[in-house]
Design an enzyme around this catalytic site. Structure first.
Site, PDB file in Angstrom:
ATOM      1  N   TYR A  38      12.083  15.347  13.045  1.00  0.00           N
ATOM      2  CA  TYR A  38      10.486  14.502  13.183  1.00  0.00           C
ATOM      3  C   TYR A  38      11.644  13.404  13.490  1.00  0.00           C
ATOM      4  O   TYR A  38      11.438  12.182  14.671  1.00  0.00           O
ATOM      5  CB  TYR A  38      10.303  13.917  11.924  1.00  0.00           C
ATOM      6  CG  TYR A  38       9.081  12.511  11.929  1.00  0.00           C
ATOM      7  CD1 TYR A  38       8.018  12.150  12.372  1.00  0.00           C
ATOM      8  CD2 TYR A  38       9.909  11.053  11.347  1.00  0.00           C
ATOM      9  CE1 TYR A  38       7.009  11.339  12.707  1.00  0.00           C
ATOM     10  CE2 TYR A  38       9.085   9.983  11.588  1.00  0.00           C
ATOM     11  CZ  TYR A  38       7.537  10.101  12.084  1.00  0.00           C
ATOM     12  OH  TYR A  38       6.650   8.779  12.355  1.00  0.00           O
ATOM     13  N   LYS A  92     -11.852   4.430  -8.153  1.00  0.00           N
ATOM     14  CA  LYS A  92     -11.558   2.892  -8.462  1.00  0.00           C
ATOM     15  C   LYS A  92     -10.117   2.713  -7.976  1.00  0.00           C
ATOM     16  O   LYS A  92      -9.817   2.644  -8.542  1.00  0.00           O
ATOM     17  CB  LYS A  92     -12.588   2.219  -9.006  1.00  0.00           C
ATOM     18  CG  LYS A  92     -12.975   0.298  -8.294  1.00  0.00           C
ATOM     19  CD  LYS A  92     -12.821  -0.206  -9.779  1.00  0.00           C
ATOM     20  CE  LYS A  92     -13.187  -1.794  -8.883  1.00  0.00           C
ATOM     21  NZ  LYS A  92     -12.003  -2.252  -9.300  1.00  0.00           N
ATOM     22  N   CYS A 142     -14.683 -39.289 -20.235  1.00  0.00           N
ATOM     23  CA  CYS A 142     -13.601 -38.065 -20.093  1.00  0.00           C
ATOM     24  C   CYS A 142     -12.550 -37.850 -19.084  1.00  0.00           C
ATOM     25  O   CYS A 142     -12.678 -37.205 -18.306  1.00  0.00           O
ATOM     26  CB  CYS A 142     -13.954 -36.764 -20.998  1.00  0.00           C
ATOM     27  SG  CYS A 142     -12.945 -35.947 -21.491  1.00  0.00           S
TER      28      CYS A 142
END
Length: 670
Positions: free
Chosen positions: A38, A115, A426
């Site tokens: 490769y 998941k 506030c």
């Protein structure tokens, strides 16, 4: 003389051979080439591409080496929203999901997929070639990370078929790659990543793609977004994705009953303990894709899928202090400070306690020993109090009576669990409103961080959102503040000016209207392209707001209350006068007055060319008000095949009745 045709063919052959080798190695785990073979082919291709760059293909495996450096990521709108999933934290909640589907359909099956604990991504292909990759972002807008994704070995740069399609999946970092990465960072005296997910998230947003290429990210693809390419079932879709060259997680299981689903989930939970990557549960999807539209979705998540979360490991710590944070609405949220402890790979020092009733129910006290875990593997939570270790002088935690910011007496409405500071002056509420207004999903003024806003607030430069757009009138004052030089001030003013062009959905979200989050804002701007039209419709025709799918009565009434307040209208007017657009960036879907405008419409029977949700959306865009029940106030009954008793009732009440053919003609009228 060099034969360019032969060179071009050689580059193409090497590209295809190496891409095939990548697929065999990284996706099928069945390599046909040795590493040496490769590397030799890749080196040959690199040399040829360097000498003859005009022949480099857009799906060349050399792209996986990286080397491209971004200055910053551009933001791109998703073709369709990348939604999150609703969660089931136990079998009881999962059973409720199953029962809801079973009430509607007598026959269906489910697919359970692991998941993956990673980073959601969207990949787009044109004629089979990867051309764009986006992060999830806020679900509507994502960051383009194409160059980085190209470096991931398992991502096919060219598909086995020349298709135009969009797929979605999860980028992750294996545990072995994570350990190797942290070892390298430790040697280099760099901060360590706390867990593989954070490492994957930080890596995929690197500006230098060479760094991404070195970190060995992986990916699993799980869905197709193009309707014309969808198969009959999710199971068939996964098989099709694999045939295109995508890496698909092989550990998915089908079931046709809840009992079978339970068994499959137990099998997956046992299996995932031996994998080299982290999972935080199982995604259960209705297998039959033709049922998804009928099942529907909320503003945040599809109703045809749910994330079942695995139980997480507990860590022991001690409660040091319980403080209260004041939100922009005045609601107080208790936060428990604990002795810092590692929980599922990250250091936790604070745990949100939701409300005082929650504290009482769990009987959480100061100096208590507690078991801390991550709910859904994400949010730190006190699972239980270790009462056997409780000090003998322990006393139940007493609720405070005054706002920690302004010291006003707190208010709690009958039947509600939350305490509120109702003092509209506030200071903490005002600061939190400003922080919300400039946040990423609102006006996205990133140069106005929390501390900068507090500084400007204390200097009396900003009190309301509109004051932000008057900062340019106080240039001298700004530059005299410690730490604010000319360049920093100019960056702030540039960001402020840029924010004036934010889309209506962002401005609506930034206004902080109760129950109007980002998803609701997005739904509203699909129907109203300006604040004026939304305001007028809310005050004069509230029923049409209520009839919008995913809005309903609670949100409609909240909008009405907001627009009835003269102080809110005054602030909107100021913002408009200062240049904030309040316009949708998308094409308006509100139509000119037509046959359906302000007509109260009821549907019965099945239409041949439209689903119920499709026709409702079309009619609402035409200005109709959709009702479920017939009454003497109904203007129109639309009938399809197999109409119910509403047809006879409409005839009795002398209500106009139209069938599908006439309906289509009326919809097409200008």
């Amino acid at each position: 003389m060099i034969n360019l045709e032969l060179i071009e063919k050689k580059i193409k052959d090497l590209t295809n051979q190496l891409n095939e080798a990548n697929y065999e190695y990284y996706v099928k785990s069945n390599p046909k080439l040795t590493d040496q073979q490769y590397d030799a082919l890749l080196k040959e291709l690199l040399v040829l591409e360097k000498k003859f760059p005009q022949f480099t293909l857009p799906y060349s495996p050399t792209l996986k080496i990286g080397g491209f450096v971004e200055k910053k990521f551009s933001t791109v709108k998703h073709t369709s929203a990348m939604m999150s999933l609703a969660n089931a934290f136990n079998l009881k909640e999962l059973k409720a999901f199953y029962d809801r589907i079973a009430k509607k359909f007598s026959s269906f099956s489910m697919v359970s997929e692991l998941k993956i604990d990673g980073v959601a991504v969207s990949l787009k292909y044109k004629k089979g070639i990867l051309f764009q990759a986006l992060t999830r972002g806020n679900g509507v807008w994502g960051e383009e990370i194409t160059k980085n994704v190209q470096t991931i070995k398992q991502v096919p740069l060219k598909l086995t078929q020349p298709l135009d399609l969009e797929v979605r999946g999860e980028i992750y970092l294996s545990n072995s790659s994570f350990q190797k990465l942290n070892q390298q960072r430790k040697i280099a005296q760099q901060p360590l990543f706390s867990n593989p997910r954070n490492a994957a998230s930080g890596t995929i947003r690197q500006l230098n793609s060479s760094i991404v290429a070195q970190r060995n990210l992986s990916i699993f693809i799980y869905s197709i977004q193009n309707p014309y390419l969808l198969k009959s079932t999710q199971e068939e879709t996964l098989t099709f994705l694999a045939s295109l060259g995508f890496s698909v997680n092989p550990y998915y299981k089908c079931s046709s009953s809840f009992e079978e689903l339970e068994i499959k989930i137990q099998e997956l939970e046992k299996l995932q303990q031996n994998l080299d990557y982290n999972t935080d549960g199982v995604v259960v999807k209705i297998n039959e894709l033709n049922l998804h539209d009928s099942i529907g979705k909320t503003t945040k998540s599809p109703k045809w899928a749910i994330a079942y979360k695995f139980a997480t490991k507990n860590s022991e710590s001690v409660v040091q202090e319980i403080i209260f944070q004041v939100g922009r609405s005045g609601m107080l949220t208790p936060v428990c400070k604990i002795i810092p402890v590692m929980v599922d790979g990250s250091l936790v020092s604070k745990v949100v306690l939701h409300n005082y009733d929650y504290i009482c129910k769990k009987d959480i006290r100061l100096k208590d020993y507690v078991q801390v875990h991550k709910a859904g593997s994400v949010i730190p939570e006190i699972k239980e109090v270790i009462k056997s270790k409780r000090p003998s002088d322990s006393k139940p935690f007493a609720m405070i009576t005054q706002c920690p910011s302004c010291h006003s007496l707190l208010n709690k409405n009958k039947g509600e669990v939350d305490y509120f500071c109702i003092n509209k002056n506030c200071l903490e509420q005002k600061i939190q409103k400003l922080i919300h207004f400039v946040s990423k999903n609102a006006m996205d003024i990133d140069t106005l961080g929390n501390q900068t806003l507090i500084t400007f607030f204390n200097q009396k430069l900003i009190e309301n959102p509109s004051d932000i757009y008057l900062l340019k009138n106080n240039l001298d004052v700004l530059q005299k503040i410690n730490g604010f030089g000319a360049k920093k001030v100019q960056n702030i003013l540039t960001s402020v000016e840029k924010s004036k062009n934010k889309s209506l959905e962002n401005v609506l979200f930034g206004l902080g209207i109760k129950h109007v989050g980002l998803k609701v804002s997005q739904v509203l701007t699909k129907h109203f392209d300006s604040i004026e039209i939304l305001q007028k419709t809310t005050l004069e025709n509230l029923e049409s707001i209520k009839s919008i799918p995913e809005i309903g009565e609670k949100i409609a009434l909240s909008l009405q209350k907001y627009f009835q307040n003269p102080l809110h209208l005054e602030e909107i007017t100021k913002l408009k006068q200062l240049g904030v657009s309040f316009k949708s960036t998308t094409t308006s879907q509100i139509k000119a007055p037509n046959f359906f405008t302000n007509k109260k419409v009821v549907l019965t029977g099945s239409l041949q060319n439209y689903t119920r949700s499709q026709i409702k959306k079309l009619l609402i865009q035409k200005g109709a008000i959709i009702n479920d029940a017939l009454s003497s106030q109904t203007h129109l009954l639309i009938t399809g095949a197999n109409p119910g008793s509403k047809l006879q009732k409409a005839k009795t009440l002398n209500i106009q009745i139209i069938e599908e053919k006439e309906l289509e003609e009326l919809i097409q009228e200008k």
